[in-house]
Design a protein around this motif. Structure first.
Motif, mmCIF file in Angstrom:
data_model
loop_
_atom_site.group_PDB
_atom_site.id
_atom_site.type_symbol
_atom_site.label_atom_id
_atom_site.label_comp_id
_atom_site.label_asym_id
_atom_site.label_seq_id
_atom_site.Cartn_x
_atom_site.Cartn_y
_atom_site.Cartn_z
ATOM 1 N N THR A 118 85.197 94.276 -101.969
ATOM 2 C CA THR A 118 85.013 95.476 -102.804
ATOM 3 C C THR A 118 86.351 96.015 -103.283
ATOM 4 O O THR A 118 86.502 96.388 -104.459
ATOM 5 N N CYS A 160 87.405 96.153 -107.242
ATOM 6 C CA CYS A 160 87.713 97.447 -107.872
ATOM 7 C C CYS A 160 89.148 97.488 -108.389
ATOM 8 O O CYS A 160 89.403 97.994 -109.498
ATOM 9 N N THR A 161 90.077 96.961 -107.600
ATOM 10 C CA THR A 161 91.478 96.962 -108.020
ATOM 11 C C THR A 161 91.672 96.138 -109.271
ATOM 12 O O THR A 161 92.337 96.568 -110.232
ATOM 13 N N LEU A 209 90.045 97.829 -112.444
ATOM 14 C CA LEU A 209 90.844 98.941 -112.959
ATOM 15 C C LEU A 209 92.129 98.443 -113.622
ATOM 16 O O LEU A 209 92.482 98.888 -114.723
#
Length: 334
Positions: free
Chosen positions: A177, A181-182, A185
């Motif tokens: 996760t 997410c990193t 973004l």
């Protein structure tokens, strides 16, 4: 073959081919920083920081491959597991990917500020930020992002020969996760900044009548934009590495096993055993996929950065770096 699988062989050959070149490139940048103003910019600061991350990644590969394929240091690595060696290795993959993704984002941000917002607030903040602060932001931000996964990690080695790592489902999900997410973004931000850079260059190119100052400004922006091509190829390789991480996470999640292989998982059928072997085979691709994200960096720097090309050629031909500095100064004035 040097090892039992061709992926590891390719990685070993790439290490011997690219890492000496990478060492020369980074040393040239470091040596030229106090001698040439162009090398003092934060672009080269972040290139050095990204280079340190690449070398750390390759070093981790080597410490894994020596005991696994050449039986060098098996007892030492197995003994270090009581101090968290398996946890270190299972976290090093996503941690190094996050570190290099953040580095790629910061380099793109520096290019965006230089080309699109040379007099904006972001450019001003970067100009007054010391180099060591930018490096600390790069590394500490990356470490802090993956820290939740590190804190819940409970891992162990499968055995003293394969050194595959067994980890928990919670750790696998948390780490995946954070990585997803990193990257999302950083990826969306990178795409936005690249689109702004392209629009800026297109608008400047359409200007037909301009003063001598405006023409010089356009040439400087083109020169700065050339460095973006290097970052673009890094972004493509980063996307390929991310795709591998996502595919591995989905595949292992469907099997209901740990990050690599859960040897004491109850085998209910022959198909289940084949699936676990498939996951093991998929995991063998990791050093090759992740390593290419590091190996492509010196290649792109040499092909696309004229200043580094001159430094590298003069170093290989035996000329002094002071002579290189004078050549670069003459080139800039022409």
């Amino acid at each position: 073959m040097l090892t039992t699988n061709w992926q590891a062989d390719v990685v070993i050959y790439e290490i011997f081919l690219f890492m000496p070149v990478y060492s020369i490139v980074l040393w040239a940048i470091w040596f030229m920083r106090p001698r040439k103003a162009a090398f003092k910019t934060h672009y080269y600061t972040l290139v050095l920081s990204q280079g340190a991350a690449d070398f750390l990644t390759v070093t981790i590969f080597i410490t894994q491959m020596l005991p696994r394929y050449f039986n060098i240091g098996n007892s030492l690595v197995w003994w270090l597991d009581q101090y968290g060696a398996s946890s270190f290795y299972v976290n090093s993959g996503p941690q190094m990917f996050i570190l290099r993704s953040i580095g790629l984002f910061l380099i793109t941000m520096q290019r965006y500020a230089t080309i699109c917002r040379p007099h904006g607030r972001l450019s001003h903040i970067l100009s007054v930020t010391p180099s060591y602060t930018l490096i600390l932001v790069h590394w500490l931000l990356s470490l802090s992002l993956h820290m939740p996964a590190v804190l819940i990690c409970h891992a162990k080695f499968e055995n003293a020969q394969s050194f595959f790592v067994i980890t928990s489902e919670d750790h696998k999900r948390t780490s995946a996760t954070i990585v997803i997410c990193t990257f999302v973004l950083c990826g969306v931000s990178t795409l936005f900044m690249y689109s702004c850079i392209i629009r800026m260059l297109c608008s400047v190119k359409r200007t037909s009548v301009m003063t001598a100052t405006a023409w010089q400004s356009r040439q400087n922006r083109y020169q700065e934009a050339r460095l973006c091509i290097h970052v673009f190829f890094l972004a493509l390789m980063s996307a390929a590495t991310f795709s591998y991480y996502v595919f591995q996470a989905i595949y292992s999640n469907e099997l209901g096993v740990g990050d690599v292989l859960l040897s004491d998982f109850s085998e209910k059928s022959k198909n289940s055993n084949l699936q676990q072997e498939g996951l093991r085979a998929l995991r063998l691709w990791y050093p090759l996929v992740s390593g290419n994200l590091s190996f492509i960096n010196p290649l792109m720097l040499l092909l696309l950065n004229r200043d580094i090309q001159k430094c590298f050629v003069n170093f290989c031909s035996g000329k002094s770096m002071d002579h290189t500095s004078s050549i670069l100064a003459m080139t800039r004035t022409l």
